[in-house]
Scaffold this motif. Sequence first.
Motif, mmCIF file in Angstrom:
data_model
loop_
_atom_site.group_PDB
_atom_site.id
_atom_site.type_symbol
_atom_site.label_atom_id
_atom_site.label_comp_id
_atom_site.label_asym_id
_atom_site.label_seq_id
_atom_site.Cartn_x
_atom_site.Cartn_y
_atom_site.Cartn_z
ATOM 1 N N VAL A 1 -50.899 1.505 41.689
ATOM 2 C CA VAL A 1 -51.200 1.517 40.252
ATOM 3 C C VAL A 1 -51.046 0.114 39.669
ATOM 4 O O VAL A 1 -51.881 -0.346 38.883
ATOM 5 N N LYS A 2 -49.999 -0.579 40.075
ATOM 6 C CA LYS A 2 -49.769 -1.942 39.588
ATOM 7 C C LYS A 2 -50.928 -2.858 39.966
ATOM 8 O O LYS A 2 -51.416 -3.637 39.139
ATOM 9 N N LYS A 3 -51.393 -2.735 41.205
ATOM 10 C CA LYS A 3 -52.511 -3.554 41.674
ATOM 11 C C LYS A 3 -53.775 -3.257 40.860
ATOM 12 O O LYS A 3 -54.488 -4.179 40.456
ATOM 13 N N LEU A 4 -54.050 -1.971 40.605
ATOM 14 C CA LEU A 4 -55.222 -1.589 39.806
ATOM 15 C C LEU A 4 -55.172 -2.205 38.406
ATOM 16 O O LEU A 4 -56.166 -2.720 37.910
ATOM 17 N N ILE A 5 -54.019 -2.135 37.787
ATOM 18 C CA ILE A 5 -53.871 -2.667 36.428
ATOM 19 C C ILE A 5 -54.019 -4.185 36.433
ATOM 20 O O ILE A 5 -54.675 -4.758 35.556
ATOM 21 N N GLN A 6 -53.442 -4.846 37.422
ATOM 22 C CA GLN A 6 -53.539 -6.308 37.491
ATOM 23 C C GLN A 6 -54.967 -6.772 37.784
ATOM 24 O O GLN A 6 -55.416 -7.773 37.242
ATOM 25 N N ILE A 7 -55.695 -6.050 38.616
ATOM 26 C CA ILE A 7 -57.067 -6.436 38.963
ATOM 27 C C ILE A 7 -58.025 -6.185 37.802
ATOM 28 O O ILE A 7 -58.836 -7.040 37.453
ATOM 29 N N ASN A 8 -57.931 -5.009 37.166
ATOM 30 C CA ASN A 8 -58.892 -4.617 36.134
ATOM 31 C C ASN A 8 -58.546 -5.104 34.738
ATOM 32 O O ASN A 8 -59.393 -5.094 33.857
ATOM 33 N N LYS A 9 -57.313 -5.518 34.517
ATOM 34 C CA LYS A 9 -56.857 -6.089 33.238
ATOM 35 C C LYS A 9 -57.309 -5.275 32.015
ATOM 36 O O LYS A 9 -58.031 -5.776 31.148
ATOM 37 N N PRO A 10 -56.896 -4.017 31.931
ATOM 38 C CA PRO A 10 -57.325 -3.203 30.790
ATOM 39 C C PRO A 10 -56.623 -3.611 29.494
ATOM 40 O O PRO A 10 -55.494 -4.091 29.514
ATOM 41 N N ASN A 11 -57.318 -3.420 28.377
ATOM 42 C CA ASN A 11 -56.708 -3.584 27.057
ATOM 43 C C ASN A 11 -56.035 -2.286 26.644
ATOM 44 O O ASN A 11 -55.081 -2.288 25.875
ATOM 45 N N GLU A 12 -56.582 -1.181 27.152
ATOM 46 C CA GLU A 12 -56.064 0.145 26.813
ATOM 47 C C GLU A 12 -55.985 0.993 28.080
ATOM 48 O O GLU A 12 -56.859 0.914 28.937
ATOM 49 N N ILE A 13 -54.933 1.811 28.164
ATOM 50 C CA ILE A 13 -54.767 2.748 29.277
ATOM 51 C C ILE A 13 -54.612 4.141 28.683
ATOM 52 O O ILE A 13 -53.834 4.344 27.757
ATOM 53 N N TYR A 14 -55.372 5.072 29.240
ATOM 54 C CA TYR A 14 -55.293 6.474 28.817
ATOM 55 C C TYR A 14 -54.783 7.285 30.003
ATOM 56 O O TYR A 14 -55.378 7.238 31.081
ATOM 57 N N TYR A 15 -53.696 8.014 29.809
ATOM 58 C CA TYR A 15 -53.108 8.816 30.882
ATOM 59 C C TYR A 15 -53.449 10.282 30.640
ATOM 60 O O TYR A 15 -52.857 10.942 29.788
ATOM 61 N N LEU A 16 -54.421 10.785 31.384
ATOM 62 C CA LEU A 16 -54.885 12.162 31.216
ATOM 63 C C LEU A 16 -54.796 12.951 32.515
ATOM 64 O O LEU A 16 -55.365 14.023 32.623
ATOM 65 N N CYS A 17 -54.092 12.410 33.499
ATOM 66 C CA CYS A 17 -54.055 13.115 34.780
ATOM 67 C C CYS A 17 -52.805 13.970 34.905
ATOM 68 O O CYS A 17 -51.850 13.812 34.156
ATOM 69 N N GLY A 18 -52.875 14.856 35.835
ATOM 70 C CA GLY A 18 -51.755 15.760 36.095
ATOM 71 C C GLY A 18 -52.285 17.119 36.493
ATOM 72 O O GLY A 18 -53.478 17.408 36.390
ATOM 73 N N GLN A 19 -51.408 17.937 36.935
ATOM 74 C CA GLN A 19 -51.770 19.291 37.360
ATOM 75 C C GLN A 19 -52.075 20.137 36.131
ATOM 76 O O GLN A 19 -51.251 20.261 35.239
ATOM 77 N N SER A 20 -53.259 20.706 36.088
ATOM 78 C CA SER A 20 -53.625 21.528 34.937
ATOM 79 C C SER A 20 -53.734 23.005 35.290
ATOM 80 O O SER A 20 -53.842 23.843 34.403
ATOM 81 N N THR B 1 -45.508 -6.376 33.126
ATOM 82 C CA THR B 1 -46.633 -7.302 33.333
ATOM 83 C C THR B 1 -47.338 -7.743 32.057
ATOM 84 O O THR B 1 -47.656 -8.915 31.911
ATOM 85 N N ASN B 2 -47.629 -6.808 31.168
ATOM 86 C CA ASN B 2 -48.393 -7.166 29.968
ATOM 87 C C ASN B 2 -48.108 -6.153 28.859
ATOM 88 O O ASN B 2 -48.744 -5.117 28.781
ATOM 89 N N LYS B 3 -47.208 -6.510 27.978
ATOM 90 C CA LYS B 3 -46.809 -5.593 26.909
ATOM 91 C C LYS B 3 -47.885 -5.415 25.841
ATOM 92 O O LYS B 3 -47.753 -4.563 24.966
ATOM 93 N N LYS B 4 -48.963 -6.180 25.914
ATOM 94 C CA LYS B 4 -50.047 -6.050 24.929
ATOM 95 C C LYS B 4 -50.979 -4.887 25.237
ATOM 96 O O LYS B 4 -51.771 -4.498 24.395
ATOM 97 N N ILE B 5 -50.903 -4.344 26.461
ATOM 98 C CA ILE B 5 -51.751 -3.215 26.824
ATOM 99 C C ILE B 5 -51.294 -1.995 26.024
ATOM 100 O O ILE B 5 -50.111 -1.668 25.986
ATOM 101 N N LYS B 6 -52.240 -1.310 25.401
ATOM 102 C CA LYS B 6 -51.927 -0.090 24.645
ATOM 103 C C LYS B 6 -52.010 1.094 25.596
ATOM 104 O O LYS B 6 -52.986 1.235 26.316
ATOM 105 N N VAL B 7 -50.993 1.945 25.570
ATOM 106 C CA VAL B 7 -50.966 3.132 26.434
ATOM 107 C C VAL B 7 -51.050 4.362 25.573
ATOM 108 O O VAL B 7 -50.290 4.531 24.619
ATOM 109 N N PHE B 8 -51.989 5.245 25.919
ATOM 110 C CA PHE B 8 -52.191 6.479 25.187
ATOM 111 C C PHE B 8 -51.992 7.654 26.117
ATOM 112 O O PHE B 8 -52.347 7.619 27.251
#
Length: 158
Positions: free
Chosen positions: A102-121, A151-158
């Motif tokens: 996950v850390k590698k994905l975030i560092q490579i793609n450099k998102p401004n916003e992250i949306y967490y919608l995964c999990g067992q439904s 790594t980057n506190k400016k990323i918004k997490v939703f």
Amino acid sequence: MKTNCNCEIFWKIILKVYRNILSIQLNIVKKMRKLKKKLTAMIFGISGQDGSYLANLLLKKNYNVFGTTRNISKKNLKNLVKLKVINKIKVIKCDIANFFAVKKLIQINKPNEIYYLCGQSSVTKSYINPAETFKSNTLGLLNILEIVKKTNKKIKVF
């Protein structure tokens, strides 16, 4: 008579200058919009109903969209295909519980916003395997929050 004619010419010139100024301002606004950096969003759980609709909305708002899923089979991506966004986004297979992946994905793609919608439904699956359900619904979010904090506190997490 000459005075009337001079006024008419004067106002025509003023109108022409005003139109040129408006045209220049419009061109400046267009160039500023092009210079404005496109926002990048990363959706964890992009293949689900909410993730696919969110991807569609963000694309309409001119975002670059990346997303993760546990399974990249065609059947699992049916929502993205139905909304015709599958070719406009990048879908990445990822185990959300794997901190370093996950850390590698975030560092490579450099998102401004992250949306967490995964999990067992699935309620049935959650009763059959409660530990896995708890892990998928909480550990992934904890990983994301820790990575953003470090790594980057400016990323918004939703």
